[in-house]
Design a protein around this motif. Structure first.
Motif, PDB file in Angstrom:
ATOM      1  N   PRO A 153       0.812  -1.215   0.000  1.00  0.00           N
ATOM      2  CA  PRO A 153       0.000   0.000   0.000  1.00  0.00           C
ATOM      3  C   PRO A 153       0.850   1.272   0.000  1.00  0.00           C
ATOM      4  CG  PRO A 153      -0.019  -1.040   2.181  1.00  0.00           C
ATOM      5  CD  PRO A 153       0.784  -1.934   1.292  1.00  0.00           C
ATOM      6  N   LEU A 154       2.087   1.154   0.475  1.00  0.00           N
ATOM      7  CA  LEU A 154       2.987   2.320   0.545  1.00  0.00           C
ATOM      8  C   LEU A 154       4.340   1.901  -0.034  1.00  0.00           C
ATOM      9  CD1 LEU A 154       2.123   3.465   4.191  1.00  0.00           C
ATOM     10  CD2 LEU A 154       1.357   4.542   2.075  1.00  0.00           C
ATOM     11  N   SER A 155       4.376   1.620  -1.320  1.00  0.00           N
ATOM     12  CA  SER A 155       5.617   1.110  -1.908  1.00  0.00           C
ATOM     13  C   SER A 155       6.096   1.918  -3.104  1.00  0.00           C
ATOM     14  CB  SER A 155       5.422  -0.355  -2.323  1.00  0.00           C
ATOM     15  OG  SER A 155       4.404  -0.447  -3.300  1.00  0.00           O
ATOM     16  N   THR A 156       5.288   2.898  -3.540  1.00  0.00           N
ATOM     17  CA  THR A 156       5.666   3.663  -4.728  1.00  0.00           C
ATOM     18  C   THR A 156       5.992   5.101  -4.302  1.00  0.00           C
ATOM     19  OG1 THR A 156       4.122   2.299  -5.965  1.00  0.00           O
ATOM     20  CG2 THR A 156       4.893   4.312  -7.052  1.00  0.00           C
ATOM     21  N   PRO A 157       7.276   5.426  -4.147  1.00  0.00           N
ATOM     22  CA  PRO A 157       7.636   6.759  -3.651  1.00  0.00           C
ATOM     23  C   PRO A 157       7.265   7.855  -4.643  1.00  0.00           C
ATOM     24  CG  PRO A 157       9.586   5.352  -3.884  1.00  0.00           C
ATOM     25  CD  PRO A 157       8.442   4.603  -4.465  1.00  0.00           C
ATOM     26  N   THR A 158       6.946   9.036  -4.117  1.00  0.00           N
ATOM     27  CA  THR A 158       6.711  10.169  -5.015  1.00  0.00           C
ATOM     28  C   THR A 158       7.653  11.311  -4.659  1.00  0.00           C
ATOM     29  OG1 THR A 158       4.903  10.878  -3.576  1.00  0.00           O
ATOM     30  CG2 THR A 158       4.292   9.726  -5.566  1.00  0.00           C
ATOM     31  N   GLY A 390       6.821  11.003   0.714  1.00  0.00           N
ATOM     32  CA  GLY A 390       5.839   9.925   0.806  1.00  0.00           C
ATOM     33  C   GLY A 390       5.613   9.117  -0.461  1.00  0.00           C
ATOM     34  N   PHE A 391       4.382   8.644  -0.557  1.00  0.00           N
ATOM     35  CA  PHE A 391       4.077   7.593  -1.523  1.00  0.00           C
ATOM     36  C   PHE A 391       2.843   7.916  -2.349  1.00  0.00           C
ATOM     37  CE2 PHE A 391       6.142   5.815   2.171  1.00  0.00           C
ATOM     38  CZ  PHE A 391       7.165   5.082   1.598  1.00  0.00           C
ATOM     39  N   ASP A 392       2.799   7.329  -3.528  1.00  0.00           N
ATOM     40  CA  ASP A 392       1.564   7.269  -4.303  1.00  0.00           C
ATOM     41  C   ASP A 392       0.825   6.069  -3.693  1.00  0.00           C
ATOM     42  OD1 ASP A 392      -0.404   7.260  -6.137  1.00  0.00           O
ATOM     43  OD2 ASP A 392       0.870   6.987  -7.900  1.00  0.00           O
ATOM     44  N   ALA A 393       0.008   6.385  -2.681  1.00  0.00           N
ATOM     45  CA  ALA A 393      -0.474   5.333  -1.774  1.00  0.00           C
ATOM     46  C   ALA A 393      -1.578   4.459  -2.376  1.00  0.00           C
ATOM     47  CB  ALA A 393      -1.002   5.983  -0.492  1.00  0.00           C
ATOM     48  N   ILE A 394      -1.642   3.265  -1.901  1.00  0.00           N
ATOM     49  CA  ILE A 394      -2.688   2.243  -2.125  1.00  0.00           C
ATOM     50  C   ILE A 394      -2.840   1.819  -3.595  1.00  0.00           C
ATOM     51  CG2 ILE A 394      -5.120   1.591  -1.719  1.00  0.00           C
ATOM     52  CD1 ILE A 394      -5.081   3.286   0.784  1.00  0.00           C
ATOM     53  N   THR A 395      -3.102   2.770  -4.491  1.00  0.00           N
ATOM     54  CA  THR A 395      -3.278   2.358  -5.893  1.00  0.00           C
ATOM     55  C   THR A 395      -2.012   2.585  -6.726  1.00  0.00           C
ATOM     56  OG1 THR A 395      -4.234   4.535  -6.312  1.00  0.00           O
ATOM     57  CG2 THR A 395      -5.792   2.723  -5.996  1.00  0.00           C
ATOM     58  N   MET A 437      -3.532  -6.462   0.477  1.00  0.00           N
ATOM     59  CA  MET A 437      -3.312  -5.093   0.943  1.00  0.00           C
ATOM     60  C   MET A 437      -3.468  -4.062  -0.177  1.00  0.00           C
ATOM     61  SD  MET A 437      -3.025  -5.684   4.056  1.00  0.00           S
ATOM     62  CE  MET A 437      -4.013  -7.131   3.763  1.00  0.00           C
ATOM     63  N   GLY A 438      -4.397  -4.366  -1.081  1.00  0.00           N
ATOM     64  CA  GLY A 438      -4.757  -3.395  -2.107  1.00  0.00           C
ATOM     65  C   GLY A 438      -5.843  -2.475  -1.580  1.00  0.00           C
ATOM     66  N   SER A 500      -5.582  13.755   2.101  1.00  0.00           N
ATOM     67  CA  SER A 500      -4.433  13.005   2.611  1.00  0.00           C
ATOM     68  C   SER A 500      -4.271  11.782   1.729  1.00  0.00           C
ATOM     69  CB  SER A 500      -4.675  12.558   4.059  1.00  0.00           C
ATOM     70  OG  SER A 500      -5.566  11.455   4.103  1.00  0.00           O
ATOM     71  N   TRP A 501      -3.200  11.026   1.972  1.00  0.00           N
ATOM     72  CA  TRP A 501      -3.040   9.814   1.150  1.00  0.00           C
ATOM     73  C   TRP A 501      -4.170   8.841   1.415  1.00  0.00           C
ATOM     74  CZ3 TRP A 501      -2.499   5.100   3.506  1.00  0.00           C
ATOM     75  CH2 TRP A 501      -1.910   5.027   4.761  1.00  0.00           C
TER      76      TRP A 501
END
Ligand SMILES: Cc1cc2nc3c(=O)[nH]c(=O)nc-3n(C[C@H](O)[C@H](O)[C@H](O)COP(=O)(O)OP(=O)(O)OC[C@H]3O[C@@H](n4cnc5c(N)ncnc54)[C@H](O)[C@@H]3O)c2cc1C
Length: 545
Positions: A153-158, A390-395, A437-438, A500-501
């Protein structure tokens, strides 16, 4: 998986390479691999990183640590593992958690089925063979009957969208892509952009080492003390003896933490009692002040104002310069309506002479220059810039894979106006694909949710195996109903009225300026009851063939 192999052979199509492919080797992917091996399945995990660990592999920034209690975060599935592993702190740091996950991978001999440096860029469902074909970044392809996403859910950094970002000539790092070698901050002029959970942990840690630190803050977040500490031998023994009760409690609480809301409303007690309760929570470890507070602080504006006011007073008391304290106090959202960063002497950092806070609402960044950062007010020179953005969260991790379901439909198109899922686990038109965890799944204290979802997916695949099924798909009606349910659950939550994310907003990502409901906000027990019911009725809400 004999049944599926026979079926494809009789259709004269080649067997897929694997029974199941898992994308991602974080906590979700590792446990899913363990469980599918028990079914005798031929499984392959493809992981973009060079080793296991997911979040704890990538986030090596200074001060990275849990805000779940360590012992409530670890896996619960193996009594032997619980007996063997000893957490050294109530909230372990990233190096320890990564060591733990490596210990798990070695103990259960997981690595032999994991292929590293293997980023999946496309996943295409093949109707004729009822299988998925995945393609890796460097071109090779593999097929499997089932595809399980464990991509985080929090794996793609922005990175921030700031002009001149790449022109900086000093060192720059995103916190989630931190180098494996230590970074020397001694005497350095350091900038941190971002004051979310990661920014807070980084700032409070490096402030002790830097020459000068400048913090660029767009939105202040409410933070509360972590109160971390070492675990002594006596406590260690108590934790180990109490594992069954603690995990049982996590199953009962709203979000799988050891904390759960107090049944009282904020105005059902006297002013003095309320103040004393907040004082107690502020002095206790972990998320109690967020997850174990009065039941209405996250739904009732007036109740929320009482805790926001309490924490604002704490910030004013801890930060010597009143103007700086005001800048650190959030004005556009109430306490706990965004994810709560837990801190260790974070506010005291701003009492140091070598630390400066820049309010980007007053003086926005205009550009990054070869020497540093230029705001509307002034130019700053730096040796190091840290992006704690942070992250491009969840999707985000889903958007970066070209998923195509039956008939070539793109997942990205289907989710254009927000995710649509069945139980947060499946999507109609994308048969044999399960998500861990999608979007739309219970998160909370995430490993507890991971174990549940993995076990649910494993149950479904066992059922398919036993019945000789080669196609399991959510129905359009099932997806519509669950998506509506998730949206309804969000109504009335103060957090859903805040950018928020958690509401899908990330101004650093194109197309993420509009709020969506990406998160299941009901209780974890209710989520599990619904999923259990589906399994108990033989998955009769799915299309099975
Ligand atoms: C700094 C930080 C602190 C956190 N602290 C807590 C906490 O205290 N408590 C809590 O409950 N949660 C916490 N979380 C959330 C954390 O993400 C989860 O607890 C958990 O680690 C998620 O595990 P996962 O396996 O689902 O995802 P991840 O750990 O994110 O693993 C996903 C893996 O998939 C890989 N991947 C993604 N896309 C691809 C692709 N296309 N191809 C190949 N591989 C891919 C990634 O490289 C990654 O290794 C924290 C998150 C962060 C960032």
């Amino acid at each position: 998986m004999a049944a599926s192999r026979q079926q494809t052979s009789s259709n004269a199509a080649p067997d897929p390479d694997y029974d199941a492919i898992i994308i991602g080797a974080g906590m979700s992917g590792l446990y899913q691999l363990y469980r599918l091996r028990e079914l005798g399945m031929k499984v392959r995990v493809f992981e973009a990183g060079t080793n296991i660990g997911g979040t704890w592999y990538w986030n090596r920034y200074p001060g990275a640590r849990f805000d779940s209690e360590s012992y409530s975060y670890g896996y619960s599935f193996s009594k032997e593992l619980l007996a063997e592993w000893e957490w050294s702190e109530h909230f372990a740091g990233q190096p320890e958690t990564l060591r733990y996950l490596n210990y798990v991978a070695d103990k259960f001999d997981l690595r032999r089925d994991i292929q590293f440096k293997s980023r999946v860029v496309a996943a295409i469902y093949q109707v004729e063979t009822r299988s998925w074909s995945i393609t890796l970044e460097h071109g090779s392809s593999f097929t499997a009957r089932f595809l399980i996403t464990a991509i985080g859910p929090l794996s793609t950094p922005t990175l921030p969208r700031i002009e001149g970002r790449d022109s900086f000539e000093g060192k720059s790092f995103h916190t989630a892509r931190w180098p494996k070698e230590p970074v020397d901050f001694a005497g350095q002029r350091v900038a941190v952009i971002g004051t979310g959970a990661t920014g807070v942990q980084t700032i409070q840690t490096i402030a002790k080492e830097v020459g000068h630190l400048t913090v660029f803050q767009r939105t202040p977040n409410w933070c509360a003390p972590l109160h971390n500490g070492k675990i002594d031998a006596e406590t260690q023994a108590r934790i180990k003896d109490g594992y069954p009760q603690m995990f049982a409690r996590c199953q009962e609480t709203f979000a799988c933490f050891i904390h759960t809301p107090d049944p009282r409303g904020a105005f059902e007690v006297s002013d003095e009692e309320r103040e004393a309760f907040y004082e107690k929570l502020y002095g206790e470890r972990g998320f109690g002040i967020w997850q174990g507070n009065f039941r209405d602080i996250l739904t009732d504006r007036k109740a929320n104002a009482t805790i926001s006011d309490f924490v604002a007073r704490k910030i004013r008391a801890r930060v010597k310069n009143p103007a700086v304290a005001e800048t650190l106090i959030p004005k556009n959202h109430g306490f706990g309506t965004r994810r709560l960063p837990l801190e260790t002497f974070y506010y005291e950092v701003y009492n140091q002479d070598n630390v400066e806070l820049v309010d980007l609402m007053e003086t926005p960044i205009e550009r990054i220059t070869p020497d540093g950062i230029k705001t509307s007010a002034k130019e700053y020179a730096f040796d190091i810039i840290i992006f704690a953005t942070g992250f491009d969260a969840i999707t985000g991790a889903f958007d970066r894979i070209d998923f195509r379901g039956a008939g070539g439909a793109r997942l990205k198109d289907k989710w254009r106006n927000g995710p649509q899922t069945y139980l947060g686990l499946m999507v109609d038109g994308f048969p044999n694909m399960m998500m861990l965890m999608g979007p739309h799944t219970a998160l909370g204290n995430i490993p507890r949710s991971i174990e549940y979802s993995v076990d649910w997916v494993t149950g479904l695949l066992r059922f398919a195996q036993d019945a000789g099924l080669t196609r399991c798909e959510a129905t359009a009606a099932g997806v519509e109903a669950w998506t509506d349910h998730v949206k309804t659950l969000g109504v009335g939550l103060l957090s859903n009225e805040v950018d928020s994310w958690m509401t899908g907003i990330n101004r650093n990502v194109e197309g993420k300026e509009r709020r969506i409901v990406a998160r299941y906000s009901g209780s974890a027990p209710a989520y599990r009851a619904r999923c259990d019911e589906v399994a108990a009725r033989g998955y009769d809400e799915l299309t099975l063939a």
